[in-house]
Design an enzyme around this catalytic site. Structure first.
Site, PDB file in Angstrom:
ATOM      1  N   GLU A  78      31.398  41.881  55.902  1.00 23.27           N
ATOM      2  CA  GLU A  78      32.199  41.346  54.800  1.00 23.27           C
ATOM      3  C   GLU A  78      33.332  42.302  54.509  1.00 23.27           C
ATOM      4  OE1 GLU A  78      29.662  40.789  51.389  1.00 23.27           O
ATOM      5  OE2 GLU A  78      28.723  39.005  52.241  1.00 23.27           O
ATOM      6  N   ARG A 126      13.730  33.237  43.373  1.00 19.49           N
ATOM      7  CA  ARG A 126      12.580  33.666  42.555  1.00 19.49           C
ATOM      8  C   ARG A 126      13.093  33.948  41.146  1.00 19.49           C
ATOM      9  NH1 ARG A 126      14.249  39.059  42.316  1.00 19.49           N
ATOM     10  NH2 ARG A 126      15.299  39.714  44.216  1.00 19.49           N
ATOM     11  N   LYS A 132      20.910  36.057  54.990  1.00 13.13           N
ATOM     12  CA  LYS A 132      22.200  36.039  54.294  1.00 13.13           C
ATOM     13  C   LYS A 132      23.259  35.339  55.154  1.00 13.13           C
ATOM     14  CE  LYS A 132      21.374  40.477  52.054  1.00 13.13           C
ATOM     15  NZ  LYS A 132      21.334  40.630  50.622  1.00 13.13           N
TER      16      LYS A 132
END
Ligand code: ADP
Ligand code: ADP
Ligand code: MG
Length: 669
Positions: free
Chosen positions: A200, A291, A116
């Protein structure tokens, strides 16, 4: 197009992929573990190869076995489904080395989005908006503390390699950061083998809105619009819908274009999802899932496209079937994930055999030609009789509905959930029904805190139509026991009593959910029948419906129909959109036990003794009346379960007796 592909997955997604293969004339190969030898996905494919033991580590995650199975069966490509090996770089590489096409993005794209933190750095360079935060390489604790402090609290710590809602910590105050950081790193290291974290700004009341993207091997890339997946528990999706409600066209386009930019930045190929977190009209990149996603059917419903078909076409080298300007959204679609889990116990997964499984009328894996959309679609990897085991994801089915408007889709979803009948493990069906009915969801007031904020209302005890459900349970019981009062079965001798020439029977029940005792009294007097439940007596008729397990009843002026699935002495009633279960307290069975034991005879319900017909020492025939009780304004005669000698009478006329109290002793012959 391929001639044959292998599906390296199980459950509904393996069945889903097989359905498209069948439609396209592509042969499919299943793989299965010991636990899945008779699974639905095995039957759904043309061939199947056993790959190991039940645990995923020993089967669905064994790269070399899966590659060997593909080679042995001559499969040209492998579809990884979602979960398992779908985002595994080593697997993509192993396919490449074996000369088998991996139906997914290039290994480099999986790698780029696998972290990430690294993905955020790339997105920053591609000018995709990011949540304010820190995603640097330097993991020094003092530096992370300074970064969090300067962002302002609350902040969210995330495992950079994380997924599936794991490895996240919300930190409310500066002084809590160090401890949360240590525990987040521990979980990240043990779950993902990598303790790197990012920080974050924790957004309050955000929405989760994601964009479906598709890219081909020729530089083509499009977005197939958005999905709102804000309704989550433990950061995991529960309900999903397309399109995301309330987005302005300009915001929708900006998000779609940002998602395509994200895909282009990593030279993406195939189906992918770019997840954004939104507050108001502002959206920020969260991560990209490289995916097909669990919730892809809502996109199929509104676009009329088969995304697995697109995956196969793109992987076999064809260009994207449509350009951006040819893509449109029609109507609205909702998906609910039906899980074997117990919402009342923190959504704890539940296991067990699906003794009874009836899904609403709908089309399984409806992925017809563009334009013809089913309004109810069911994607399920299990059948009645299958078992939900602890080895894999406990999803039972995905229920997907389409409507011209969101309200229309919502009405269909409510109804479809009311039609689900599942007996075996606990499920979240009722919880889902409350969720889609609750005001914020119905009004599309969506954010990720919805379930938590409405916890009390969503989990409050519900008032259920007890009388109606019991009326149907009685109908099923009377039907099963071969007609009341006809003397057809021996138990009636014990349980029935005479009343003005007619007869009556009491049935004792236990509500299995609340574990409370209930009693119904059925009387038949000439043509008139009544049923007394919870003290109130009403005119009663019952009948068998045309379909299996279907029953109907009238109670007073109300008519009710439903299904009753009987499992031993437990009667599972599905009516008026709810499920209730009652265990019949089979008195004869208990009395029969007694026959061989001490000859106990107990009160089937609380009441008053109004007549004692025998004295100690009396020798009685089987079925002889012994004691008459009165309860619920009616009489009830206790008869001898077998011929024998009365040894003791424990109550006298006028005595009040409790439910289950022993009334007299009988020594059976
Ligand atoms: P997200 O990771 O954003 O929640 P999805 O909603 O597509 O994305 O969920 C994918 C998850 O589904 C996987 O992380 C895994 O926990 C679960 N899963 C994996 N394999 C299967 C399977 N065969 N059947 C059902 N669920 C699965
Ligand atoms: P995963 O890989 O587990 O899917 P994500 O980064 O996609 O992890 O986040 C999962 C969920 O956590 C999101 O759908 C959202 O509900 C919540 N979440 C993630 N980032 C934030 C944030 N910065 N602020 C608030 N909630 C967040
Ligand atoms: Mg995610």
């Amino acid at each position: 197009m391929f001639n044959k592909i292998l599906i390296a997955n199980r459950g509904e997604i393996a069945c889903r992929v097989a359905a498209t293969c069948r439609r396209l004339g592509v042969k499919s190969v299943a793989v299965y573990s010991d636990a899945d030898a008779n699974a639905k996905h095995v039957a759904a494919c043309d061939e199947a190869v056993h790959i190991g033991e039940a645990s995923a580590q020993q089967s669905y995650l064994r790269i070399e076995r899966i590659i060997a199975a593909a080679k042995a069966t001559g499969a040209q490509a492998i579809h990884p489904g979602y979960g398992f090996l779908s985002e595994n770089e080593d697997f993509g590489r192993a396919c490449e080395e074996a000369g088998i096409v991996f139906i997914g993005p290039p290994v480099a794209a999986i790698a780029a989005m696998g972290s990430k933190a690294a993905a955020k750095a790339l997105m920053h360079a591609a000018a995709v908006p990011l949540v304010p935060g820190y995603h640097g390489d330097d993991q020094d604790a003092a530096l992370l503390q300074r970064e969090a402090d300067s962002m302002g609290y609350p902040v969210l710590l995330k495992a950079s390699a994380g997924g599936g809602g794991k490895g996240m910590r919300v930190v409310e105050r500066s002084e809590d950061l160090a401890a949360a950081l240590a525990s987040c790193k521990r979980e990240a290291a043990s779950s993902f083998g990598n303790d790197r974290v990012l920080i974050e700004k924790y957004l309050t009341r955000p929405r989760h809105v994601e964009v479906q993207v598709f890219a081909d091997q020729h530089g083509g890339a499009v977005y197939l619009f958005d999905r709102d997946c804000s309704v989550q528990r433990r950061h995991q999706k529960v309900l999903e819908e397309a399109p995301a409600p309330g987005l302005d066209d300009s915001v929708r386009r900006a998000m779609g274009e940002a998602a395509v930019a994200a895909a282009r930045a990593v030279n993406y190929v195939g189906a992918g999802t770019v997840e954004f977190i939104m507050t108001g009209a502002d959206f920020y990149f969260m991560e990209m899932n490289t995916r097909l996603q669990v919730e892809h059917p809502v996109t199929e419903m509104v676009t009329g496209l088969d995304l697995v078909e697109w995956q196969l076409r793109v992987a076999s080298g064809e260009p994207l079937p449509l350009e951006q300007s040819q893509l449109t959204v029609t109507g609205h679609a909702l998906e609910a994930r039906i899980y074997a889990e117990n919402p009342a116990r923190g959504f704890l997964p539940s296991t067990g055999t699906l003794k009874h499984l009836r899904m609403p009328e709908g089309v399984e894996f409806s992925i017809g030609e563009a334009g013809e959309r089913a309004s109810v679609r069911i994607d399920s990897g299990v059948r009645e009789g299958d078992t939900i085991t602890p080895f894999y994801d406990p999803m039972i089915a995905k229920l997907i509905v389409h409507g011209a408007t969101r309200d229309e889709a919502l009405a269909r979803m409510r109804r479809a959930l009311e039609e689900c009948e599942i007996v075996g493990p606990h499920t979240n069906v009722e919880f889902l029904h409350r969720l889609v009915t609750c005001e914020p969801f119905a009004g599309a007031d969506l954010d990720t805190g919805l379930i938590e904020r409405h916890h009390d209302a969503l989990f409050a005890a519900q008032k259920k139509p007890l009388r109606e459900a019991l009326a149907l349970a009685c109908a099923a019981l009377i039907a099963r026991e071969g007609g009341v009062g006809l003397g057809a079965s021996p138990w009636q001798a014990l349980a029935h009593w005479r009343l003005n020439g007619g007869f009556a029977q009491t049935f004792a029940w236990r509500d299995t959910e609340s574990d409370t005792a209930l009693s119904t009294a059925f009387t038949h007097d000439g043509g008139a029948q009544t049923l007394a439940c919870a003290g109130e007596e009403e005119r009663y008729t019952w009948w068998r419906g045309e379909r299996e397990n279907e029953y109907g009843a009238t109670i007073g002026n109300n008519r009710v129909t439903g299904h009753v699935f009987i499992d031993g002495d437990v009667f599972h009633v599905f009516c008026l959109g709810v499920a209730m279960s009652f265990e019949w307290q089979n008195l004869l069975a208990h009395a029969a036990d007694a026959e061989h034991g001490e000859g106990r005879l107990t009160a089937p319900m609380p009441g008053k003794v109004i007549a004692v017909l025998v004295e100690p020492g009396a020798v009685v025939e089987k079925g002889a009346p012994l004691i008459v009780m009165e309860a619920m304004k009616m009489e009830h005669t206790i008869g001898a379960p077998a011929a024998g000698k009365v040894t003791e009478v424990l109550y006298a006329v006028g005595d009040q007796v409790a439910d289950g109290a022993q009334l007299l002793m009988l020594e059976a012959e």
